[in-house]
Design an enzyme around this catalytic site. Structure first.
Site: not given
Ligand code: SDX
Length: 443
Positions: A320, A378
């Site tokens: 998140h 989720d």
């Molecule tokens: C919702 O914003 C909100 O409030 C949203 C929400 C709401 O109520 O409105 O809470 C609802 O959208 C919840 C999130 C649902 N999405 C997912 O479950 C999809 C999987 N999650 C990721 O796509 C990600 O965690 C996000 C999109 C939720 C957050 O992305 P960020 O904040 O841009 O974080 P990031 O992508 O920069 O990740 C940071 C690091 C990265 O590694 P590095 O580049 O630092 O090496 O963590 C890794 C990412 O690769 N990472 C993951 C991961 N999520 C982040 N690696 C593996 N699996 C994951 N799920």
């Protein structure tokens, strides 16, 4: 919105300012610091470009506050979510969705009379203009219901002209009520259309959640009795999805609204943004992921894939932007999961066992621990919704249904802010230098 006098006050107090120095020229600037009630303070950069001839740079807005808001507060490190100061756990336990809608819109929990009046207003706006039925006929039966939601909700502005004047407080209130009231009807009709069953009209003697389950699952051929345990779970799921600060879809609604677009068009924009798998589409993606993993012995393979930078696979339902701790909504959702599965006599749901084992293994893995990737709202919701009989394609529709109150509440907060302006970000230009046109004969 923090008005000029607050900023002036902040900047007068030298302790409340942020000194910035351009080391290339030695020039410095004092930027006011503004403290909120809770959470990080902000450095007010509204005059930054005018004074420095430079932009700040923050793609994805990781470090940027886009507005003032008093509706929801998240402490991502502590895993805290408040709606108008009330903890989400307390609201999920003791409140109901109609009461949470009133709280989000009006800022206070309603007394019995206020709640009854609000609930009556919502109930008596649940029917849809009959001519809107024609929109559904234009979609293929296998259209994704989110495509239908974007289309039909946007089309509300073609039918409800008497609640599109954003400068009229009464019309804003009517638009709020119409959107909250009609989303379950529109969503249920999208589902019924996809399964070839007749549309079911709302019934005024049912609660909001009961009405939705009735419109989804009842058929003309027999009486449908709403299961109170499922109705309570549905209502709680709506509460958990109601609002969440300036997430992608809410920010989309605010930006659309900042141009003066009508509320129905703004909510349609929010639905479009929510559809993405990184946002509200994650609940659908989680279930597909669990079904792809299939068995506990394949979990390590997928954990490794989630860690592999060369593999686009991510552990859906994990991570998140704000929560760097357990999403409090996920905990409540997991508890609801067990209640619903027990009520339905499917306590041994393989997908739930798989999800819980996946969570256990992930939370023991250094990668997820270091990056503070915890289950989010989720991760468990899809399992409950599947157990209740919803197809996977309806999961994000339910998220949009519940989030509508958050969207309209945030939209209203923005519209009613006297200092609100159109949102118009700038950019870092990395394109071509100016160059002369080359006639096609010379290319
Ligand atoms: C919702 O914003 C909100 O409030 C949203 C929400 C709401 O109520 O409105 O809470 C609802 O959208 C919840 C999130 C649902 N999405 C997912 O479950 C999809 C999987 N999650 C990721 O796509 C990600 O965690 C996000 C999109 C939720 C957050 O992305 P960020 O904040 O841009 O974080 P990031 O992508 O920069 O990740 C940071 C690091 C990265 O590694 P590095 O580049 O630092 O090496 O963590 C890794 C990412 O690769 N990472 C993951 C991961 N999520 C982040 N690696 C593996 N699996 C994951 N799920």
């Amino acid at each position: 919105m923090t008005d000029a006098s607050t900023v002036a006050q902040a900047s007068q107090d030298a302790r409340n300012s942020f000194t910035m120095i351009d080391n290339r020229t030695g020039q410095s600037w004092e930027l006011p610091i503004i403290d909120g009630v809770l959470g990080p303070s902000v450095v007010d950069i509204r005059r930054f470009y005018a004074e420095t001839d430079m932009f700040t740079y923050d793609p994805g807005f990781t470090s940027t506050a886009s507005c003032d808001s008093g509706i929801t507060f998240i402490d991502g490190d502590a895993g805290i979510l408040l709606h108008r100061g009330y903890r989400i756990e307390d609201l999920a336990e003791h409140s109901d969705f109609m009461e949470v809608c009133y709280l989000l819109l009006h800022g206070e929990l309603p007394n019995a009379q206020e709640k009854a009046k609000f609930e009556h207003n919502i109930t008596y706006h649940t029917m849809l203009h009959e001519q809107m039925v024609n929109f559904y006929r234009g979609f293929r039966r296998d259209a994704h219901p989110m495509a239908i939601m974007v289309g039909v909700v946007g089309a509300l502005s073609a039918f409800y002209h008497d609640s599109t004047d954003i400068n009229d407080p009464h019309q804003r209130m009517v638009a709020q009520h119409r959107l909250i009231a009609k989303m379950p009807t529109i969503a249920a009709m999208a589902y019924k259309y996809s399964v070839g069953q007749p549309f079911v009209y709302p019934r005024n003697n049912l609660s909001y959640a009961e009405n939705f389950l009735h419109m989804i699952f009842s058929v003309p051929a027999e009486d449908y009795v709403v299961n109170p345990v499922l109705a309570r779970a549905m209502d709680r799921i709506f509460i958990l999805h109601a609002d969440h600060e300036q997430n992608a879809s809410t920010s989309t609604v605010r930006i659309a609204g900042s141009s003066g677009a009508n509320p129905f068009a703004c909510i349609a924009a929010g639905i479009a943004s929510l559809w993405g798998p990184a946002h509200g589409g994650a609940n659908e993606a989680v279930l597909r992921m669990l079904q792809e993993i299939g068995s506990v012995d394949r979990i390590p393979e997928f954990i490794e894939r989630a860690k592999d930078k060369d593999d686009p696979f991510r552990l859906m339902g994990f991570g998140h932007r704000v929560y760097k701790n357990y999403d409090p909504r996920a905990k409540v959702m997991q508890k609801s999961c067990h209640e619903v599965l027990e009520e339905l006599g499917i306590g041994e749901e393989p997908l739930l066992k798989l999800a819980m084992e996946l969570e256990r293994i992930a939370l023991e893995d250094d990668y997820f621990v270091e990056k503070k990737l915890f289950p989010n709202v989720d991760f468990y919701s899809g399992i409950i919704l599947k157990a209740m009989g919803f197809p996977t394609t309806m999961f994000t529709v339910l998220f949009a249904l519940a989030r509508t109150v958050g969207w309209v509440g945030q939209w209203t907060e923005m519209i009613e802010d006297p200092s609100q302006r159109i949102s118009r970000p700038r950019q870092l230009y990395v394109g071509n230098e100016p160059r002369d046109y080359v006639p096609i004969q010379q290319r």
